[in-house]
Design a protein around this motif. Structure first.
Motif, PDB file in Angstrom:
ATOM      1  N   MET A  99      24.264 -13.335 -53.731  1.00  0.00           N
ATOM      2  CA  MET A  99      23.226 -14.365 -53.760  1.00  0.00           C
ATOM      3  C   MET A  99      23.538 -15.463 -54.768  1.00  0.00           C
ATOM      4  SD  MET A  99      19.594 -12.392 -53.399  1.00  0.00           S
ATOM      5  CE  MET A  99      19.296 -11.176 -52.118  1.00  0.00           C
ATOM      6  N   VAL A 100      23.752 -15.084 -56.015  1.00  0.00           N
ATOM      7  CA  VAL A 100      23.963 -16.088 -57.067  1.00  0.00           C
ATOM      8  C   VAL A 100      25.238 -16.880 -56.807  1.00  0.00           C
ATOM      9  CG1 VAL A 100      24.433 -16.421 -59.522  1.00  0.00           C
ATOM     10  CG2 VAL A 100      22.630 -14.847 -58.806  1.00  0.00           C
ATOM     11  N   VAL A 101      26.278 -16.190 -56.378  1.00  0.00           N
ATOM     12  CA  VAL A 101      27.534 -16.876 -56.067  1.00  0.00           C
ATOM     13  C   VAL A 101      27.316 -17.905 -54.956  1.00  0.00           C
ATOM     14  CG1 VAL A 101      29.863 -16.581 -55.131  1.00  0.00           C
ATOM     15  CG2 VAL A 101      28.993 -14.968 -56.839  1.00  0.00           C
ATOM     16  N   GLY A 102      26.600 -17.507 -53.907  1.00  0.00           N
ATOM     17  CA  GLY A 102      26.340 -18.413 -52.799  1.00  0.00           C
ATOM     18  C   GLY A 102      25.470 -19.595 -53.194  1.00  0.00           C
ATOM     19  N   ILE A 103      24.427 -19.322 -53.989  1.00  0.00           N
ATOM     20  CA  ILE A 103      23.538 -20.394 -54.433  1.00  0.00           C
ATOM     21  C   ILE A 103      24.298 -21.378 -55.316  1.00  0.00           C
ATOM     22  CG2 ILE A 103      21.519 -20.923 -55.846  1.00  0.00           C
ATOM     23  CD1 ILE A 103      20.409 -18.163 -54.931  1.00  0.00           C
ATOM     24  N   ASN A 104      25.111 -20.859 -56.225  1.00  0.00           N
ATOM     25  CA  ASN A 104      25.892 -21.732 -57.105  1.00  0.00           C
ATOM     26  C   ASN A 104      26.823 -22.632 -56.302  1.00  0.00           C
ATOM     27  OD1 ASN A 104      24.779 -20.911 -59.518  1.00  0.00           O
ATOM     28  ND2 ASN A 104      26.338 -19.379 -59.936  1.00  0.00           N
ATOM     29  N   HIS A 105      27.453 -22.065 -55.284  1.00  0.00           N
ATOM     30  CA  HIS A 105      28.381 -22.866 -54.486  1.00  0.00           C
ATOM     31  C   HIS A 105      27.636 -23.940 -53.710  1.00  0.00           C
ATOM     32  CE1 HIS A 105      31.113 -23.874 -51.121  1.00  0.00           C
ATOM     33  NE2 HIS A 105      32.037 -23.728 -52.040  1.00  0.00           N
ATOM     34  N   GLU A 106      26.464 -23.594 -53.180  1.00  0.00           N
ATOM     35  CA  GLU A 106      25.694 -24.592 -52.434  1.00  0.00           C
ATOM     36  C   GLU A 106      25.210 -25.717 -53.346  1.00  0.00           C
ATOM     37  OE1 GLU A 106      21.830 -25.023 -49.449  1.00  0.00           O
ATOM     38  OE2 GLU A 106      22.413 -23.054 -50.217  1.00  0.00           O
ATOM     39  N   ALA A 107      24.751 -25.351 -54.539  1.00  0.00           N
ATOM     40  CA  ALA A 107      24.189 -26.351 -55.453  1.00  0.00           C
ATOM     41  C   ALA A 107      25.255 -27.165 -56.173  1.00  0.00           C
ATOM     42  CB  ALA A 107      23.280 -25.670 -56.474  1.00  0.00           C
ATOM     43  N   PHE A 108      26.326 -26.501 -56.619  1.00  0.00           N
ATOM     44  CA  PHE A 108      27.288 -27.149 -57.516  1.00  0.00           C
ATOM     45  C   PHE A 108      28.680 -27.288 -56.923  1.00  0.00           C
ATOM     46  CE2 PHE A 108      24.294 -24.611 -60.222  1.00  0.00           C
ATOM     47  CZ  PHE A 108      23.528 -25.674 -60.650  1.00  0.00           C
ATOM     48  N   GLY A 109      28.848 -26.893 -55.663  1.00  0.00           N
ATOM     49  CA  GLY A 109      30.154 -27.018 -55.031  1.00  0.00           C
ATOM     50  C   GLY A 109      31.190 -26.161 -55.728  1.00  0.00           C
ATOM     51  N   ASP A 110      32.329 -26.765 -56.025  1.00  0.00           N
ATOM     52  CA  ASP A 110      33.433 -26.032 -56.653  1.00  0.00           C
ATOM     53  C   ASP A 110      33.402 -26.087 -58.175  1.00  0.00           C
ATOM     54  OD1 ASP A 110      34.470 -25.354 -54.150  1.00  0.00           O
ATOM     55  OD2 ASP A 110      35.596 -27.226 -54.006  1.00  0.00           O
ATOM     56  N   ASP A 111      32.335 -26.621 -58.749  1.00  0.00           N
ATOM     57  CA  ASP A 111      32.228 -26.704 -60.204  1.00  0.00           C
ATOM     58  C   ASP A 111      31.807 -25.349 -60.765  1.00  0.00           C
ATOM     59  OD1 ASP A 111      31.817 -27.262 -62.858  1.00  0.00           O
ATOM     60  OD2 ASP A 111      30.527 -29.005 -62.529  1.00  0.00           O
ATOM     61  N   SER A 112      32.781 -24.575 -61.212  1.00  0.00           N
ATOM     62  CA  SER A 112      32.510 -23.212 -61.699  1.00  0.00           C
ATOM     63  C   SER A 112      31.862 -23.195 -63.077  1.00  0.00           C
ATOM     64  CB  SER A 112      33.814 -22.406 -61.734  1.00  0.00           C
ATOM     65  OG  SER A 112      34.757 -23.014 -62.614  1.00  0.00           O
ATOM     66  N   THR A 113      31.722 -24.353 -63.710  1.00  0.00           N
ATOM     67  CA  THR A 113      31.091 -24.391 -65.035  1.00  0.00           C
ATOM     68  C   THR A 113      29.563 -24.429 -64.934  1.00  0.00           C
ATOM     69  OG1 THR A 113      31.091 -26.826 -65.185  1.00  0.00           O
ATOM     70  CG2 THR A 113      33.081 -25.659 -65.928  1.00  0.00           C
ATOM     71  N   LYS A 114      29.044 -24.633 -63.710  1.00  0.00           N
ATOM     72  CA  LYS A 114      27.601 -24.722 -63.515  1.00  0.00           C
ATOM     73  C   LYS A 114      27.081 -23.454 -62.855  1.00  0.00           C
ATOM     74  CE  LYS A 114      27.045 -29.024 -64.943  1.00  0.00           C
ATOM     75  NZ  LYS A 114      26.808 -30.073 -63.944  1.00  0.00           N
ATOM     76  N   THR A 115      25.880 -23.044 -63.236  1.00  0.00           N
ATOM     77  CA  THR A 115      25.253 -21.878 -62.618  1.00  0.00           C
ATOM     78  C   THR A 115      23.740 -21.981 -62.729  1.00  0.00           C
ATOM     79  OG1 THR A 115      25.108 -19.443 -62.627  1.00  0.00           O
ATOM     80  CG2 THR A 115      25.379 -20.535 -64.755  1.00  0.00           C
ATOM     81  N   ILE A 116      23.058 -21.333 -61.801  1.00  0.00           N
ATOM     82  CA  ILE A 116      21.614 -21.242 -61.918  1.00  0.00           C
ATOM     83  C   ILE A 116      21.280 -20.298 -63.078  1.00  0.00           C
ATOM     84  CG2 ILE A 116      21.275 -21.648 -59.467  1.00  0.00           C
ATOM     85  CD1 ILE A 116      20.618 -18.616 -59.213  1.00  0.00           C
ATOM     86  N   SER A 117      20.029 -20.267 -63.481  1.00  0.00           N
ATOM     87  CA  SER A 117      19.572 -19.370 -64.542  1.00  0.00           C
ATOM     88  C   SER A 117      19.269 -17.998 -63.937  1.00  0.00           C
ATOM     89  CB  SER A 117      18.308 -19.933 -65.205  1.00  0.00           C
ATOM     90  OG  SER A 117      17.678 -18.938 -65.993  1.00  0.00           O
ATOM     91  N   LEU A 118      20.110 -17.019 -64.248  1.00  0.00           N
ATOM     92  CA  LEU A 118      19.888 -15.662 -63.735  1.00  0.00           C
ATOM     93  C   LEU A 118      18.570 -15.099 -64.258  1.00  0.00           C
ATOM     94  CD1 LEU A 118      20.866 -13.222 -62.127  1.00  0.00           C
ATOM     95  CD2 LEU A 118      22.110 -12.469 -64.170  1.00  0.00           C
ATOM     96  N   LYS A 119      18.243 -15.418 -65.517  1.00  0.00           N
ATOM     97  CA  LYS A 119      17.000 -14.921 -66.108  1.00  0.00           C
ATOM     98  C   LYS A 119      15.795 -15.403 -65.299  1.00  0.00           C
ATOM     99  CE  LYS A 119      14.170 -15.213 -70.303  1.00  0.00           C
ATOM    100  NZ  LYS A 119      14.081 -15.759 -71.689  1.00  0.00           N
ATOM    101  N   ASN A 120      15.758 -16.690 -64.984  1.00  0.00           N
ATOM    102  CA  ASN A 120      14.628 -17.238 -64.245  1.00  0.00           C
ATOM    103  C   ASN A 120      14.653 -16.816 -62.780  1.00  0.00           C
ATOM    104  OD1 ASN A 120      12.944 -18.982 -66.080  1.00  0.00           O
ATOM    105  ND2 ASN A 120      14.974 -19.802 -66.515  1.00  0.00           N
ATOM    106  N   PHE A 121      15.849 -16.688 -62.221  1.00  0.00           N
ATOM    107  CA  PHE A 121      15.959 -16.174 -60.857  1.00  0.00           C
ATOM    108  C   PHE A 121      15.343 -14.786 -60.783  1.00  0.00           C
ATOM    109  CE2 PHE A 121      17.946 -13.584 -57.635  1.00  0.00           C
ATOM    110  CZ  PHE A 121      18.053 -14.408 -56.529  1.00  0.00           C
ATOM    111  N   MET A 122      15.714 -13.921 -61.724  1.00  0.00           N
ATOM    112  CA  MET A 122      15.208 -12.555 -61.715  1.00  0.00           C
ATOM    113  C   MET A 122      13.708 -12.521 -61.987  1.00  0.00           C
ATOM    114  SD  MET A 122      17.620 -10.690 -60.757  1.00  0.00           S
ATOM    115  CE  MET A 122      16.728  -9.141 -60.991  1.00  0.00           C
ATOM    116  N   ALA A 123      13.224 -13.423 -62.840  1.00  0.00           N
ATOM    117  CA  ALA A 123      11.780 -13.475 -63.107  1.00  0.00           C
ATOM    118  C   ALA A 123      11.019 -13.783 -61.825  1.00  0.00           C
ATOM    119  CB  ALA A 123      11.473 -14.522 -64.172  1.00  0.00           C
ATOM    120  N   GLY A 124      11.525 -14.749 -61.065  1.00  0.00           N
ATOM    121  CA  GLY A 124      10.894 -15.083 -59.796  1.00  0.00           C
ATOM    122  C   GLY A 124      11.041 -13.976 -58.771  1.00  0.00           C
TER     123      GLY A 124
END
Length: 291
Positions: A99-124
Motif C-alpha cells: 500500500m505505502v509503496v504504491g501510494i508513494n509512487h502514485e503521489a511522488f513518482g520516482d522521487d524516493s526521498t518523498k513518502t506519506i506519513s506512516l504514522k498518520n496513515f495508520m491513525a486513519g
C-alpha cells in the motif's frame, strides 16, 4: 483428488504435527493418513517460496522466521485472539510493502526521498477499522484523499514537467494570433480545414470520427488514419477539449484543434504524452449515429 486450499492443509498439519518452533516439524509417516498429510503439505507448497520472494518480498535469509510464524499460525487452531493478531501482522505487512509503496509512487513518482506519513496513515486506518476516533467521515475521507492526491501529483509533476506547460502556453498564444484560427469559450482553438453542412452532435451523441493526435512538436501519438479505421465513440468519452470541439462541429467538417493541457491530460502522463502537454488533433466528423 480435489486440490485442497492452503488453509485446509494448515489445519491438517496442525492436527498431525502439533509442534512449533523455528524448524521444520519432524514427519513420522507411520500410517496412510500421516503419509497423505505429508504429501499434501509438500504438494501445496509448490511455488510458495517463489511467491514469498517475488510477491511478498520475503528475504530468504529469514526463512526460519517465516517457518516459525507458519508453525505458530497453524498450531493456533481456532484461538480467536491469536487469529486476530496474525491477521494484523499480515495486513500490516501488506500496508508496508504494497500500500505505502504504491501510494508513494502514485503521489511522488520516482522521487524516493518523498513518502506519506506512516504514522498518520495508520491513525486513519485504525480509526476506520475500529470505528473510533475518526476525524472525518468515510465519505469526506475518500473525497479528501482524492483531492489531496491530485494536488500533490500536480505539484510533483510540475517540478519535472513545468517546461511542458510553459511551452504549451506559448504555442497556444502564438497560434491564437493567426488569422484563420478561432477560439471556443473554454480556450480550445481550432482551424477549419473543411466546413461541413450537417447537424452538430450533443456531448452524449455517438459519433463516427477519423482523427490524428500529435504533440506541439509534431510527434504523432495516435491516428485512426494510419489504422485506416474510423472510430465510433460517445462525444463525452474523450478528453474535454476533444469533446468541446466535437459539439461545435457540423457533420462533414474537418478541423485542426489545439487543446490546452488542462483540457487534455493535465498532470497525468498518458503513454508517450508527457504531463502538462498541449495537444493538436486533426478531427474529421463523419457522422452521428441515430438511436
Amino acid at each position: 483428488m480435489k486440490k485442497l486450499t492452503i488453509v485446509a492443509v494448515m489445519a491438517i498439519a496442525a492436527a498431525t504435527f502439533m509442534s512449533c518452533g523455528n524448524g521444520t516439524p519432524n514427519a513420522n509417516l507411520k500410517n496412510e493418513i500421516d503419509t497423505m498429510s505429508y504429501a499434501i503439505g509438500l504438494a501445496q507448497s509448490n511455488g510458495l517460496k517463489e511467491y514469498l520472494v517475488d510477491r511478498m518480498s520475503i528475504d530468504t535469509v529469514y526463512m526460519n522466521d517465516f517457518i516459525k510464524g507458519l508453525n505458530d499460525g497453524a498450531n493456533a487452531g481456532d484461538d480467536k485472539k491469536k487469529a486476530a493478531y496474525y491477521a494484523g501482522i499480515q495486513i500490516g505487512q501488506q500496508i508496508a510493502n504494497q500500500m505505502v509503496v504504491g501510494i508513494n509512487h502514485e503521489a511522488f513518482g520516482d522521487d524516493s526521498t518523498k513518502t506519506i506519513s506512516l504514522k498518520n496513515f495508520m491513525a486513519g486506518f485504525v480509526a476506520g477499522t475500529t470505528g473510533k476516533g475518526q476525524k472525518m467521515t468515510m465519505e469526506v475521507a475518500q473525497t479528501t484523499a482524492t483531492e489531496k492526491m491530485q494536488k500533490i501529483k500536480a505539484e510533483t509533476a510540475m517540478k519535472t514537467f513545468g517546461p511542458n506547460k510553459k511551452a504549451g502556453e506559448d504555442f497556444l498564444a502564438k497560434k491564437a494570433k493567426e488569422a484563420d484560427v478561432k477560439k471556443l469559450d473554454n480556450g480550445v482553438l481550432y482551424k477549419v480545414i473543411k466546413e461541413g453542412s450537417g447537424e452538430m452532435p450533443k456531448d452524449t451523441s455517438m459519433v463516427k470520427v477519423h482523427y490524428e493526435g500529435k504533440t506541439i512538436d509534431g510527434e504523432v501519438f495516435d491516428s485512426s488514419y494510419k489504422r485506416n479505421d474510423a472510430v465510433t465513440l460517445r462525444a463525452n468519452q474523450v478528453i474535454k477539449g476533444f469533446t468541446e470541439a466535437l459539439v461545435h462541429m457540423p457533420v462533414g467538417s474537418v478541423w485542426e484543434v489545439y487543446i490546452p493541457q488542462d483540457l487534455a491530460y493535465g498532470e497525468r502522463q498518458q503513454g508517450q504524452i508527457k504531463p502538462f502537454s498541449a495537444l493538436i488533433f486533426k478531427v474529421e466528423l463523419l457522422g452521428i449515429e441515430k438511436k
